[in-house]
Design a protein around this motif. Structure first.
Motif, PDB file in Angstrom:
ATOM      1  N   MET A  79     -27.827   3.949 -44.501  1.00  0.00           N
ATOM      2  CA  MET A  79     -27.373   2.584 -44.743  1.00  0.00           C
ATOM      3  C   MET A  79     -27.105   2.343 -46.225  1.00  0.00           C
ATOM      4  N   ALA A  80     -27.899   2.935 -47.092  1.00  0.00           N
ATOM      5  CA  ALA A  80     -27.631   2.817 -48.531  1.00  0.00           C
ATOM      6  C   ALA A  80     -26.300   3.483 -48.866  1.00  0.00           C
ATOM      7  N   ARG A 125     -33.482  -3.746 -33.062  1.00  0.00           N
ATOM      8  CA  ARG A 125     -32.341  -3.447 -33.940  1.00  0.00           C
ATOM      9  C   ARG A 125     -31.807  -4.677 -34.666  1.00  0.00           C
ATOM     10  N   ASN A 126     -31.829  -5.841 -34.038  1.00  0.00           N
ATOM     11  CA  ASN A 126     -31.275  -7.028 -34.697  1.00  0.00           C
ATOM     12  C   ASN A 126     -31.934  -7.282 -36.048  1.00  0.00           C
ATOM     13  N   HIS A 127     -33.217  -7.063 -36.123  1.00  0.00           N
ATOM     14  CA  HIS A 127     -33.931  -7.225 -37.393  1.00  0.00           C
ATOM     15  C   HIS A 127     -33.336  -6.281 -38.453  1.00  0.00           C
ATOM     16  N   LEU A 128     -33.101  -5.047 -38.070  1.00  0.00           N
ATOM     17  CA  LEU A 128     -32.536  -4.064 -39.006  1.00  0.00           C
ATOM     18  C   LEU A 128     -31.080  -4.379 -39.339  1.00  0.00           C
ATOM     19  N   TYR A 129     -30.302  -4.765 -38.335  1.00  0.00           N
ATOM     20  CA  TYR A 129     -28.895  -5.104 -38.582  1.00  0.00           C
ATOM     21  C   TYR A 129     -28.797  -6.225 -39.614  1.00  0.00           C
ATOM     22  N   ARG A 130     -29.607  -7.248 -39.457  1.00  0.00           N
ATOM     23  CA  ARG A 130     -29.568  -8.372 -40.396  1.00  0.00           C
ATOM     24  C   ARG A 130     -30.013  -7.942 -41.792  1.00  0.00           C
ATOM     25  N   ARG A 131     -30.950  -7.043 -41.846  1.00  0.00           N
ATOM     26  CA  ARG A 131     -31.455  -6.550 -43.133  1.00  0.00           C
ATOM     27  C   ARG A 131     -30.352  -5.872 -43.959  1.00  0.00           C
ATOM     28  N   TYR A 132     -29.517  -5.104 -43.298  1.00  0.00           N
ATOM     29  CA  TYR A 132     -28.511  -4.322 -44.015  1.00  0.00           C
ATOM     30  C   TYR A 132     -27.134  -4.975 -44.110  1.00  0.00           C
ATOM     31  N   ALA A 133     -26.879  -5.975 -43.300  1.00  0.00           N
ATOM     32  CA  ALA A 133     -25.532  -6.555 -43.230  1.00  0.00           C
ATOM     33  C   ALA A 133     -25.182  -7.373 -44.463  1.00  0.00           C
ATOM     34  N   ASP A 134     -23.974  -7.149 -44.952  1.00  0.00           N
ATOM     35  CA  ASP A 134     -23.396  -8.019 -45.974  1.00  0.00           C
ATOM     36  C   ASP A 134     -22.700  -9.206 -45.312  1.00  0.00           C
TER      37      ASP A 134
END
Length: 162
Positions: A79-80, A125-134
């Motif tokens: 993700m980075a 996954r939603n927690h992770l998606y929100r964490r990385y989304a611009d």
């Protein structure tokens, strides 16, 4: 998530912005010479996640739309890398929409423990998606073209004119 529209909307977005398009699920299948489901069946979901991380980190260059597998967010390293390449977009869908789109999802090559329900997977996954989304785009109740238009409208100006 599988069924969120990543691949279909990704192609539309690439056309709209005159960019190339890469589907990393296809890159994984090419690299491994087998389907995602075959990887999960023979080596387990964790193996698919390791392969996905490797393939994602090998994607280079900008000026293209990259559609990832839904489990890309389990890798901070991947993700980075993707974030360094451009804008990370999360296509948010609800559980009823996913169920409608996926039907029987048991043969989709989804990177998840066998006993995990679709609801639990979405929550995780939603927690992770929100964490990385611009940029987060709610896609329920929208056509693929409307989702694409919403993404374009949410992109920084320099991405809309590249």
């Amino acid at each position: 998530m599988p069924g969120s529209g990543k691949s279909t909307v990704g192609v539309l977005l690439a056309k709209s912005l005159a960019l190339g398009f890469v589907d990393t699920d296809l890159l994984i299948q090419q690299s491994e010479g087998r389907t995602l489901q075959a990887i999960v069946d023979t080596e387990g979901y964790q193996a698919l996640r390791r392969i996905e991380e490797r393939v994602l980190c090998e994607v280079s260059g900008g000026h293209r739309v990259i559609s990832t597998g839904g489990s890309a967010v389990y890798s901070e390293r991947a993700m980075a890398h993707l974030s360094a390449l451009g804008v990370v977009v999360f296509l948010e869908v609800t559980l009823p929409t996913l169920r409608q789109r996926l039907g029987d999802f048991s043969l989709r090559g989804i990177s998840k423990p066998p006993e995990q329900s679709l609801e639990a997977l979405l929550d995780e996954r939603n927690h992770l998606y929100r964490r990385y989304a611009d940029l987060t785009i709610v896609s329920d109740g929208r056509s693929q073209h409307e989702v694409c238009e919403a993404i374009v409208a949410g992109l920084p100006e320099e991405w809309r004119t590249s």
